[in-house]
Design a protein around this motif. Structure first.
Motif, mmCIF file in Angstrom:
data_model
loop_
_atom_site.group_PDB
_atom_site.id
_atom_site.type_symbol
_atom_site.label_atom_id
_atom_site.label_comp_id
_atom_site.label_asym_id
_atom_site.label_seq_id
_atom_site.Cartn_x
_atom_site.Cartn_y
_atom_site.Cartn_z
ATOM 1 N N LEU A 35 0.811 -1.225 0.000
ATOM 2 C CA LEU A 35 0.000 0.000 0.000
ATOM 3 C C LEU A 35 0.840 1.268 0.000
ATOM 4 O O LEU A 35 0.303 2.368 -0.158
ATOM 5 N N ILE A 36 2.161 1.133 0.193
ATOM 6 C CA ILE A 36 3.020 2.307 0.221
ATOM 7 C C ILE A 36 3.191 2.835 -1.202
ATOM 8 O O ILE A 36 3.570 2.091 -2.112
ATOM 9 N N PRO A 37 2.896 4.103 -1.424
ATOM 10 C CA PRO A 37 3.004 4.663 -2.783
ATOM 11 C C PRO A 37 4.442 4.606 -3.307
ATOM 12 O O PRO A 37 5.403 4.782 -2.562
ATOM 13 N N ASN A 38 4.545 4.310 -4.603
ATOM 14 C CA ASN A 38 5.816 4.346 -5.339
ATOM 15 C C ASN A 38 6.848 3.324 -4.853
ATOM 16 O O ASN A 38 8.043 3.470 -5.136
ATOM 17 N N VAL A 39 6.389 2.336 -4.093
ATOM 18 C CA VAL A 39 7.297 1.274 -3.658
ATOM 19 C C VAL A 39 7.300 0.185 -4.729
ATOM 20 O O VAL A 39 6.241 -0.275 -5.153
ATOM 21 N N PRO A 40 8.470 -0.230 -5.206
ATOM 22 C CA PRO A 40 8.512 -1.222 -6.285
ATOM 23 C C PRO A 40 7.985 -2.580 -5.833
ATOM 24 O O PRO A 40 8.221 -3.011 -4.699
ATOM 25 N N THR A 41 7.247 -3.213 -6.707
ATOM 26 C CA THR A 41 6.753 -4.565 -6.453
ATOM 27 C C THR A 41 7.045 -5.434 -7.669
ATOM 28 O O THR A 41 7.115 -4.947 -8.795
ATOM 29 N N SER A 42 7.240 -6.712 -7.416
ATOM 30 C CA SER A 42 7.501 -7.669 -8.480
ATOM 31 C C SER A 42 7.255 -9.055 -7.912
ATOM 32 O O SER A 42 7.178 -9.235 -6.685
ATOM 33 N N LEU A 44 9.363 -11.383 -7.616
ATOM 34 C CA LEU A 44 10.502 -11.722 -6.763
ATOM 35 C C LEU A 44 10.365 -11.081 -5.384
ATOM 36 O O LEU A 44 10.617 -11.729 -4.361
ATOM 37 N N ILE A 45 9.945 -9.826 -5.345
ATOM 38 C CA ILE A 45 9.734 -9.147 -4.062
ATOM 39 C C ILE A 45 8.616 -9.829 -3.286
ATOM 40 O O ILE A 45 8.702 -10.011 -2.068
ATOM 41 N N GLN A 46 7.548 -10.236 -3.990
ATOM 42 C CA GLN A 46 6.440 -10.926 -3.333
ATOM 43 C C GLN A 46 6.912 -12.245 -2.727
ATOM 44 O O GLN A 46 6.531 -12.605 -1.604
ATOM 45 N N SER A 47 7.758 -12.974 -3.460
ATOM 46 C CA SER A 47 8.290 -14.230 -2.933
ATOM 47 C C SER A 47 9.151 -13.989 -1.695
ATOM 48 O O SER A 47 9.103 -14.764 -0.738
ATOM 49 N N PHE A 48 9.930 -12.916 -1.719
ATOM 50 C CA PHE A 48 10.754 -12.585 -0.551
ATOM 51 C C PHE A 48 9.871 -12.246 0.644
ATOM 52 O O PHE A 48 10.146 -12.681 1.775
ATOM 53 N N GLN A 49 8.795 -11.495 0.407
ATOM 54 C CA GLN A 49 7.858 -11.182 1.491
ATOM 55 C C GLN A 49 7.228 -12.450 2.052
ATOM 56 O O GLN A 49 7.084 -12.594 3.282
ATOM 57 N N ASN A 50 6.840 -13.366 1.175
ATOM 58 C CA ASN A 50 6.252 -14.628 1.633
ATOM 59 C C ASN A 50 7.239 -15.410 2.495
ATOM 60 O O ASN A 50 6.865 -15.967 3.533
ATOM 61 N N LEU A 51 8.501 -15.434 2.075
ATOM 62 C CA LEU A 51 9.528 -16.144 2.840
ATOM 63 C C LEU A 51 9.717 -15.520 4.215
ATOM 64 O O LEU A 51 9.757 -16.223 5.229
ATOM 65 N N VAL A 52 9.815 -14.201 4.260
ATOM 66 C CA VAL A 52 10.022 -13.515 5.536
ATOM 67 C C VAL A 52 8.819 -13.701 6.457
ATOM 68 O O VAL A 52 8.970 -14.023 7.649
ATOM 69 N N ALA A 53 7.604 -13.520 5.916
ATOM 70 C CA ALA A 53 6.396 -13.657 6.733
ATOM 71 C C ALA A 53 6.256 -15.079 7.265
ATOM 72 O O ALA A 53 5.926 -15.286 8.446
#
Length: 264
Positions: A35-42, A44-53
């Motif tokens: 939800l943060i404006p102008n923050v890059p998403t992809s 790969l980033i989603q997979s990293f978030q899933n791993l961390v969470a």
């Protein structure tokens, strides 16, 4: 039997809710990133978030369960990284590969809606972070929780068969969907038996990693070949299935014969 040991069956229900709360809460925090404006998403980033969470959720649950276990048995707490015979490693790898053939069709017992299939596909992006989560993080963290803490405690409350079944049910439940829970239950029975024989979580980590990595490798194949039946075709699959069941039974027999009698 030790009535003070953690957990018993009632404790498991609370532990599952604790894990669920951690997953929801940490997942929600990770989702705020989107939800943060102008923050890059992809992907790969989603997979990293899933791993961390996922990692934080499991570590938080292990921390909670460890505190409860230490409180009930302060002098005997251990996560179970105990030594075991080296000959067991190749036997476990071969036996586990045979087991994956045997469990190949279990998930298909319940038809999966297309929307759910697309959702699962979105969770795995064929990248390094997804592979680490499935093949490394899950085997280590889930074995620490489900065998190193949960089954160890259950074995002090119930006969071995019941304790292993209860731990397998918990292992199935934390997968949160029937398509993974059904094979997870049967795998959990084998993982629980291996822990019971060795009193170490390391063999279970090996079994878990081999099973999960096999599933990951199939995900790189075309959609229609992402299981043994689709990959091999029916005539070859039947032959491989029969051989795998013989190998699995032989592997279990060999482990049972070679491992010393369980005294705890």
């Amino acid at each position: 039997m030790d009535n003070q040991a953690y957990p018993n069956v009632k404790d498991l229900l609370i532990l599952f809710l604790i894990l669920l709360l951690f997953m929801i809460g940490i997942g929600a925090v990770a989702g705020l990133y989107q939800l943060i404006p102008n923050v890059p998403t992809s992907p790969l980033i989603q997979s990293f978030q899933n791993l961390v969470a996922y990692t934080i959720s499991l570590l938080a649950t292990i921390w909670y369960a460890s505190r409860k276990s230490k409180k009930s048995q302060p002098d005997s707490f251990s996560l179970g990284f105990n030594p075991f015979p080296a000959w067991l490693i190749p036997v476990l790898i071969i036996t586990t590969l045979a087991m994956t053939v045997g469990m190949d069709r279990l998930a298909s017992l319940i038809p999966m809606p297309d929307s759910i299939a697309r959702f699962f596909d979105s969770l795995f992006n064929n990248d390094i972070f997804s592979i680490i989560m499935i093949s490394v993080a899950a085997p280590i963290l889930e074995e620490m929780l489900c065998r190193g803490i949960v089954l160890k405690g259950l074995l002090q409350h119930y006969p071995a068969r019941r304790a292993i079944i209860y731990s397998a049910l918990f292992f199935a439940l934390i997968h949160l969907n029937p398509w993974q829970s059904i094979p997870a239950f049967f795998a959990g029975l084998f993982l629980g038996w291996v822990y019971y024989k060795t009193k170490s979580v390391i063999p279970g980590i090996i079994v878990h990693a081999v099973s999960n990595t096999t599933a990951v490798l199939f995900m790189f194949l075309p959609k229609e070949q992402q299981d043994y039946l689709g990959w091999l075709g029916m005539p070859v699959y039947i032959v491989v299935y029969i051989i795998a069941m013989v190998v699995f039974i032989a592997g279990c027999w060999y482990i049972e014969k070679r491992m010393p009698a369980n005294t705890r």
